[in-house]
Design an enzyme around this catalytic site. Structure first.
Site, PDB file in Angstrom:
ATOM      1  N   TYR A  46      88.316  57.730  90.406  1.00  0.00           N
ATOM      2  CA  TYR A  46      87.079  57.310  90.216  1.00  0.00           C
ATOM      3  C   TYR A  46      86.249  57.995  89.221  1.00  0.00           C
ATOM      4  O   TYR A  46      86.241  59.346  89.053  1.00  0.00           O
ATOM      5  CB  TYR A  46      86.291  57.542  91.727  1.00  0.00           C
ATOM      6  CG  TYR A  46      84.854  57.274  91.600  1.00  0.00           C
ATOM      7  CD1 TYR A  46      84.322  55.964  91.388  1.00  0.00           C
ATOM      8  CD2 TYR A  46      83.982  58.105  91.744  1.00  0.00           C
ATOM      9  CE1 TYR A  46      83.224  55.692  91.783  1.00  0.00           C
ATOM     10  CE2 TYR A  46      82.585  57.888  91.883  1.00  0.00           C
ATOM     11  CZ  TYR A  46      82.109  56.674  91.938  1.00  0.00           C
ATOM     12  OH  TYR A  46      80.993  56.413  91.892  1.00  0.00           O
ATOM     13  N   LYS A  94      81.563  52.459 101.156  1.00  0.00           N
ATOM     14  CA  LYS A  94      82.149  51.348 100.834  1.00  0.00           C
ATOM     15  C   LYS A  94      82.772  50.788 102.152  1.00  0.00           C
ATOM     16  O   LYS A  94      81.902  50.485 102.875  1.00  0.00           O
ATOM     17  CB  LYS A  94      83.361  51.881  99.840  1.00  0.00           C
ATOM     18  CG  LYS A  94      82.997  52.768  98.872  1.00  0.00           C
ATOM     19  CD  LYS A  94      82.047  52.026  98.032  1.00  0.00           C
ATOM     20  CE  LYS A  94      81.461  53.061  96.767  1.00  0.00           C
ATOM     21  NZ  LYS A  94      82.562  53.945  96.140  1.00  0.00           N
ATOM     22  N   ASP A 116      91.190  61.372  98.440  1.00  0.00           N
ATOM     23  CA  ASP A 116      90.010  60.381  98.603  1.00  0.00           C
ATOM     24  C   ASP A 116      90.666  59.163  99.025  1.00  0.00           C
ATOM     25  O   ASP A 116      91.422  58.407  98.390  1.00  0.00           O
ATOM     26  CB  ASP A 116      89.555  60.506  97.110  1.00  0.00           C
ATOM     27  CG  ASP A 116      88.239  59.241  96.910  1.00  0.00           C
ATOM     28  OD1 ASP A 116      88.209  58.649  97.866  1.00  0.00           O
ATOM     29  OD2 ASP A 116      87.435  59.351  95.822  1.00  0.00           O
ATOM     30  N   ARG A 138      68.816  70.058 109.283  1.00  0.00           N
ATOM     31  CA  ARG A 138      70.092  70.245 108.097  1.00  0.00           C
ATOM     32  C   ARG A 138      71.426  70.336 108.684  1.00  0.00           C
ATOM     33  O   ARG A 138      72.332  70.131 108.310  1.00  0.00           O
ATOM     34  CB  ARG A 138      69.658  71.068 107.321  1.00  0.00           C
ATOM     35  CG  ARG A 138      70.611  71.233 106.143  1.00  0.00           C
ATOM     36  CD  ARG A 138      70.200  71.964 104.689  1.00  0.00           C
ATOM     37  NE  ARG A 138      69.150  72.624 104.717  1.00  0.00           N
ATOM     38  CZ  ARG A 138      68.874  73.842 105.119  1.00  0.00           C
ATOM     39  NH1 ARG A 138      69.886  74.549 105.561  1.00  0.00           N
ATOM     40  NH2 ARG A 138      67.584  74.585 104.883  1.00  0.00           N
TER      41      ARG A 138
HETATM   42  C1  LIG Z   1      82.307  55.319  95.136  1.00  0.00           C
HETATM   43  C2  LIG Z   1      83.313  56.234  95.239  1.00  0.00           C
HETATM   44  C3  LIG Z   1      83.186  57.438  95.300  1.00  0.00           C
HETATM   45  C4  LIG Z   1      81.858  58.135  95.184  1.00  0.00           C
HETATM   46  O1  LIG Z   1      81.121  57.826  96.454  1.00  0.00           O
HETATM   47  P1  LIG Z   1      79.503  57.798  96.675  1.00  0.00           P
HETATM   48  O2  LIG Z   1      79.259  57.443  97.993  1.00  0.00           O
HETATM   49  O3  LIG Z   1      79.151  56.566  95.744  1.00  0.00           O
HETATM   50  O4  LIG Z   1      79.004  58.947  96.256  1.00  0.00           O
HETATM   51  C5  LIG Z   1      84.209  58.472  95.360  1.00  0.00           C
HETATM   52  N1  LIG Z   1      85.577  58.065  95.204  1.00  0.00           N
HETATM   53  C6  LIG Z   1      86.059  56.653  95.140  1.00  0.00           C
HETATM   54  C7  LIG Z   1      87.058  56.081  95.027  1.00  0.00           C
HETATM   55  C8  LIG Z   1      84.754  55.533  94.959  1.00  0.00           C
HETATM   56  O5  LIG Z   1      84.944  54.422  95.201  1.00  0.00           O
END
Ligand SMILES: *Cc1c(COP(=O)(O)O)cnc(C)c1O
Length: 381
Positions: free
Chosen positions: A98, A195, A170, A46
């Site tokens: 998001y 992504k 983000d 962990r």
């Molecule tokens: C998909 C996404 C998230 C969340 O990420 P996960 O890997 O699905 O938990 C946060 N911010 C943006 C802009 C996203 O596209």
């Protein structure tokens, strides 16, 4: 090292025990110690795992950061940043976020006494009246999901620094190839690694990167205490994905531009949201803080009829109708009922996220085939 070279080499060294050029998948929960509390940085998985360590170094290097931490999802990464706060603290954030971030902020953390201000940050001055001694965090997302609005990171960093607030960005939509928020003064970069970084729609993962050692220590403490860590197989897959990040992004950008222009010139399309257009309201900032404009875009059909939008989404053949983005394959998505369904309709409409908005994640297929598919689907819409 330049970006493409870092994508291939940063953080990755041949395995010292065998010379294996690829970092092995260290599928282990614990590590044998020669003597109590005498270990080589690895005691329990962990806390640390060598496959994860390599990936953390790689992602940190791509963001021009010193420290990376990986999580079992993007939301796990975001959650760890919010846990830096305490009841009474306030957060400045945008009104085009998001959906999952909005849901976490309002449904999970408001009840712990943390206050979130959802503002139109495309004009940085809008934040000023809401900044006070309790403002601990600016949470920025740019380009935004799904309306592709662009926020001036440097302007908000300046405001936050004056107030002693932390800035987290983000950076999922841009990927480190297009934008590096730490270079613009941000304290923390967050990624949904799921992504573009992973890039192959086969992993759920998140990451944080910072240059601040104290912040790194706090974030790492929360991570180890709360436990949202990724497994080594997933880390391996992302290490593999990252090696082609620059190549994929080049094609995403090339295809994205062609598709944005195709849609804009199509008689059935009303509006296309893509920051590469010179008349996009935030184009100048996008041009200044991004390397290129990417393959994410949204659009609306003329007439604004939901049934036409649904028909289009049912008629695509090459595109897959699915949530998520940033993979090699082209995806089509209906934010109002899918990715952003957790935002109340009234809130969505106020911010311009209509029922008929369609979001595209343009993949790296041959662009002529993507255009052909959209063309035939638009016929039936
Ligand atoms: C998909 C996404 C998230 C969340 O990420 P996960 O890997 O699905 O938990 C946060 N911010 C943006 C802009 C996203 O596209």
């Amino acid at each position: 090292m330049r970006f493409g070279t870092k994508a291939i080499h940063a953080g990755v060294e041949p395995d010292p025990s065998t010379g294996a050029i690829m970092t092995p998948i260290f599928q282990t929960s614990t590590y044998v110690q020669p003597s109590p509390a005498k270990h080589k940085g690895y005691a329990y998985a962990r806390g640390a795992n060598p496959t994860r360590t390599a990936l953390q170094k790689s992602i940190a290097a791509l963001e021009n950061g010193k420290f990376g931490i990986c999580f079992s999802s993007g939301m796990g990464a975001t959650d760890t940043v919010i846990k830096l706060l305490k009841p009474g603290d306030e957060v400045i954030t945008s009104n085009d976020l998001y959906g999952g971030s909005y849901r976490m902020f309002t449904k999970v953390y408001e009840k712990y006494g943390i206050k979130f201000h959802f503002l139109d940050l495309t004009n940085a001055a809008n934040a000023a009246p809401f900044v006070n001694a309790r403002t601990k965090l600016f949470w920025l997302e740019t380009p935004s999901n799904p309306l592709m609005r662009v926020i001036d990171i440097q302007a908000l960093v300046a405001m936050a620094k004056k107030n002693g607030s932390i800035v987290a960005v983000d950076n999922t939509f841009a990927s480190p190839y297009l934008q590096n928020p730490l270079d613009l003064g941000a304290d923390i970069v967050m990624h949904s690694v799921t992504k573009y970084l992973s890039g192959h729609s086969d992993v759920i993962m998140g990451a944080l990167v910072t240059n601040d050692e104290k912040l790194r220590d706090e974030l790492a403490f929360i991570t180890n205490s709360c436990g949202a860590v990724p497994g080594p197989q997933d880390c391996f897959l992302v290490l593999r994905g990252i090696k082609t990040l620059h190549l994929r992004m080049e094609r995403h950008c090339f295809n994205g531009k062609k598709i944005a222009e195709f849609l804009r010139n199509h008689p059935k399309v009303n509006k296309v949201y893509w920051p590469g257009f010179t008349d996009h309201p935030n184009h100048d900032i996008a041009k200044r803080q991004m390397r290129d404009f990417g393959g994410m875009m949204s659009f609306e059909l003329k007439g604004d009829k939901l049934e036409n939008a649904v028909k289009l989404m049912e008629s695509v053949k090459l595109f897959s109708l699915a949530e998520s983005l940033g993979g090699v394959e082209s995806l089509i998505n209906h934010p109002a009922s899918m990715t952003h369904a957790s935002i109340p309709r009234e809130e969505r409409m106020k911010n311009g996220l209509t029922d008929t908005l369609i979001r595209l994640s343009i993949g790296v297929e041959d662009v002529e085939d993507i255009i052909d598919d959209l063309n035939q689907a638009l016929q039936s819409a």
